[in-house]
Design an enzyme around this catalytic site. Sequence first.
Site: not given
Ligand code: GDD
Ligand code: MG
Length: 351
Positions: A109, A159, A218
């Site tokens: 994403d 976070k 993001d």
């Molecule tokens: N297969 C699978 N299963 N993928 C998952 C799942 C799951 O249960 N949960 C989340 N993902 C995928 C999401 O689709 C996304 O592409 C990615 O893992 C990260 O999950 P997010 O839920 O978007 O996390 P975030 O945006 O709050 O935080 C993450 O991204 C940040 C950067 O954008 C973390 O990695 C942070 O440390 C990072 O800074």
């Molecule tokens: Mg994300």
Amino acid sequence: MKALILAGGFATRLRPLSCARPKTLFPIVNKPLLQWIFEGLAENGVTEAILAVNALTQFHIRNQKPPKCGLKVRFSIDPPKKPLGTGGPIKKAQKLLGRKEPFIVLNGDIFADIDYKKLIETHNKNGAIATMALCCVKDPCSFGVVELQGDTIKRFVEKPPKGQEPSNLINAGAYVLSPEIFDYISKGKACSIEREVFPQLVKAGKLVGCRINGLWMDIGKPQEYLQANKTVLDTIGSTLEKPKPDGFKVSHPVAFDKGICIGEKSLIGPYAIIGKNVKIGKNVTISNSVIFPDVEISDGAIIEGAIVGEGVQVGKNAKLEKGCIVGDQSKIRDNVNLNENMSVCPAKEIA
Ligand code: GDD
Ligand code: MG
């Protein structure tokens, strides 16, 4: 080299647009995010992409078929009703990834221009188990934040509370991982790589960071999604085919996909990103907006700063103000005024 793309999240913050599509298929300047990701990987010598998704996301990707850019693409699917988080899917894909060499893992994403070759070099040079791409942001508290010393990450906090961030350097959501990573994740269980694995690697001195300088965005929230489209349009706008206005006016930058019709005296742009087969009537004004494919916009409508989902019908003289988001297949009747920041659920009719 192989890459695993984590794309099984539910994108709740992007509703109503994410009701009908996973985040990785959101168009960025008329091209699905996943296609941008595939292109970046292919340019960096990756040959195979494994998509870690849930069954519904797999369905959408198979249905939409974004171009694979020469990559071999495979799916690794989370168990039904049991999302595996950001770590569990890596363990699940162990067989597909293999234990022979390091591989790339990235969040599906983010829109980023990542120098994966540099990431791999840093990884090999430091003998790390994980090497994380890092970028600098103004407000780091909604990301994973690091404290970096040389190449080594001395602290990783996911976070952190506002004001308690160790720095402005954040996890950009792309890593090179060595196969030893599999030993840090239990099989068949949900796991957060950020909260459960990275702190252990920090302790072992095996988590390394590598700053990236290119574009990084993001698209977690609707306004970030809109902004990402505008930023990319600024970057690539001059390379896009210029529309030939025939009775209507264009204020650049704009992006037009195929099959678009526009009526006379309409003013399109600046920052109008118009999807495939969109039909626009006469005297329509569109600026700072993303219009998804198959939308029909009637005469005299004004759309400024909005996101309009696939197949939406906008009536005559309707007005969509800044921050409005209209879910797919909705119908906005004639003369309706959607005030700032209004959201319309998919398939609703607003009179
Ligand atoms: N297969 C699978 N299963 N993928 C998952 C799942 C799951 O249960 N949960 C989340 N993902 C995928 C999401 O689709 C996304 O592409 C990615 O893992 C990260 O999950 P997010 O839920 O978007 O996390 P975030 O945006 O709050 O935080 C993450 O991204 C940040 C950067 O954008 C973390 O990695 C942070 O440390 C990072 O800074
Ligand atoms: Mg994300």
